[in-house]
Design a protein around this motif. Structure first.
Motif, PDB file in Angstrom:
ATOM      1  N   ASN A 121       0.807  -1.224   0.000  1.00 53.24           N
ATOM      2  CA  ASN A 121       0.000   0.000   0.000  1.00 53.24           C
ATOM      3  C   ASN A 121       0.841   1.275   0.000  1.00 53.24           C
ATOM      4  O   ASN A 121       0.304   2.375   0.158  1.00 53.24           O
ATOM      5  CB  ASN A 121      -0.939  -0.001   1.208  1.00 53.24           C
TER       6      ASN A 121
ATOM      7  N   ASP B 134      -4.924 -12.144   3.813  1.00 50.51           N
ATOM      8  CA  ASP B 134      -6.313 -11.749   3.530  1.00 50.51           C
ATOM      9  C   ASP B 134      -6.919 -11.008   4.718  1.00 50.51           C
ATOM     10  O   ASP B 134      -7.640 -10.009   4.545  1.00 50.51           O
ATOM     11  CB  ASP B 134      -7.157 -12.980   3.196  1.00 50.51           C
TER      12      ASP B 134
ATOM     13  N   LEU C 260      -5.415  -7.473   4.911  1.00 47.89           N
ATOM     14  CA  LEU C 260      -5.979  -6.620   3.857  1.00 47.89           C
ATOM     15  C   LEU C 260      -7.362  -6.112   4.233  1.00 47.89           C
ATOM     16  O   LEU C 260      -7.724  -4.968   3.930  1.00 47.89           O
ATOM     17  CB  LEU C 260      -6.025  -7.386   2.537  1.00 47.89           C
ATOM     18  N   GLU C 261      -8.138  -6.966   4.904  1.00 47.63           N
ATOM     19  CA  GLU C 261      -9.476  -6.558   5.341  1.00 47.63           C
ATOM     20  C   GLU C 261      -9.407  -5.446   6.374  1.00 47.63           C
ATOM     21  O   GLU C 261     -10.257  -4.563   6.422  1.00 47.63           O
ATOM     22  CB  GLU C 261     -10.232  -7.758   5.921  1.00 47.63           C
TER      23      GLU C 261
ATOM     24  N   LYS D 209      -9.006  -1.841   4.814  1.00 47.38           N
ATOM     25  CA  LYS D 209     -10.016  -1.336   3.867  1.00 47.38           C
ATOM     26  C   LYS D 209     -10.751  -0.131   4.456  1.00 47.38           C
ATOM     27  O   LYS D 209     -10.965  -0.047   5.643  1.00 47.38           O
ATOM     28  CB  LYS D 209     -11.010  -2.442   3.525  1.00 47.38           C
TER      29      LYS D 209
END
Length: 315
Positions: free
Chosen positions: A197, A308, A311-312, A315
């Protein structure tokens, strides 16, 4: 199934265990420092697990089917040592004496309750055997390991002298998305996502060639359940049975993000620590033979699960 008590319910294993019992629609009572999380129909009060009177009242009233003692005071090798006397007292308070409160309350008020104690592979220290099992000599090198060994020995004492169903899991390194940021697995995943990111430019690691017996914590809490569902109490090594390279985990994590880890990872001698976990590898043969347990999640799958989840969170 009657109520299940989880001591240390806010930790990685406690959260995963609670989720498993929730899927089974089994009422649980979770305790942590100044915290209670209860789906029980009749117990919602906080309990100071260091207070024998409060613990005995809990056991006397609830008479749970099972207790999982997962609480631990653990001084990381990367933390400043601080006051040694304070460390010893806190470690014994959490890792031994509070557990003793449950053992003795079960002996007196609820002999039908089964109790699980989470010991650690660190009780073996630096073993001569390349693969450790339940017969390997104990040789703890830290306060954490010493107190975890004392918890194991207390379990045996109550098992053999008072018929308490007190079983022990000698747990090797196990990871999940619920790991705290101070653990190297979470540090790797979190930093890799930040690099993806554009928030960081590199991951700094002490020893990229370290070899660790690593497993998935979700598999290990299932092992805990199988240990208490077994027909007799005992001590069991809970491990993957093989060492995996830190480099392999790093590669898998960065691959999940379509990044080449070699472009972003740097080793730093300043971060090197003496970590006995690197010399440990457990043999789970007894656990597998007697309970049918086996690990199901590969290193690559573990990396994907953790990436995963991270990443959540962003958000």
């Amino acid at each position: 199934m009657t109520e299940v008590i989880i001591v240390g319910s806010k930790g990685q294993d406690g959260q995963l265990l609670k989720e498993l019992f929730q899927r089974r629609k089994c009422p649980t009572i979770g305790f942590d420092v100044d915290f209670v999380d209860s789906t029980s129909s009749f117990w919602v009060e906080k309990v100071d697990v260091t207070d024998y009177a409060q613990v005995s009242q809990l056991i006397k009233q609830v008479k749970p089917s099972q207790v999982y003692y997962l609480a631990a005071h653990h001084h990381s090798s990367e933390d400043q040592l601080g006051d040694l006397n304070d460390l010893v007292k806190k470690s014994y308070k959490v890792n031994v004496f509070s557990y003793l409160n449950f053992l003795d309350s079960i002996r007196r008020f609820s002999l039908g309750t089964k109790i699980f104690y989470a010991a650690s592979s660190h009780i073996y220290g630096d073993p001569k055997d390349s693969l450790q099992d339940e017969s390997t000599e104990f040789n703890p090198h830290s306060i954490y390991a010493i107190t975890k060994l004392d918890g194991l020995l207390l379990s045996r004492y109550y098992r053999e002298n008072y018929s308490v169903f007190s079983s022990v899991g000698i747990l090797y390194s196990h990871e999940s998305s619920y790991r705290r940021n101070s653990f190297v697995s979470k540090k790797i995943v979190k930093t890799a996502v930040e690099i993806k990111n554009g928030l960081k430019s590199e991951l700094v690691i002490g020893d990229i060639n370290a070899q660790v017996d690593w497993g998935y914590a979700g598999d290990y809490v299932k092992a805990m359940m199988k240990i208490l569902d077994h027909n007799r109490p005992d001590d069991f090594v809970v491990a993957s049975g093989r060492k995996v390279g830190l480099k392999g985990f790093i590669s898998a994590v960065f691959s999940c993000l379509n990044l080449d880890w070699k472009e972003f990872v740097r080793e730093s001698p300043e971060l090197l620590t003496r970590n006995t976990a690197n010399s440990l590898c457990g043999n789970p043969g007894k656990l597998m033979d007697q309970t049918g347990w086996k690990p199901t999640v590969s290193l690559e799958e573990l990396a994907r699960l953790m990436v995963d989840y991270e990443l959540e969170q962003v958000k």
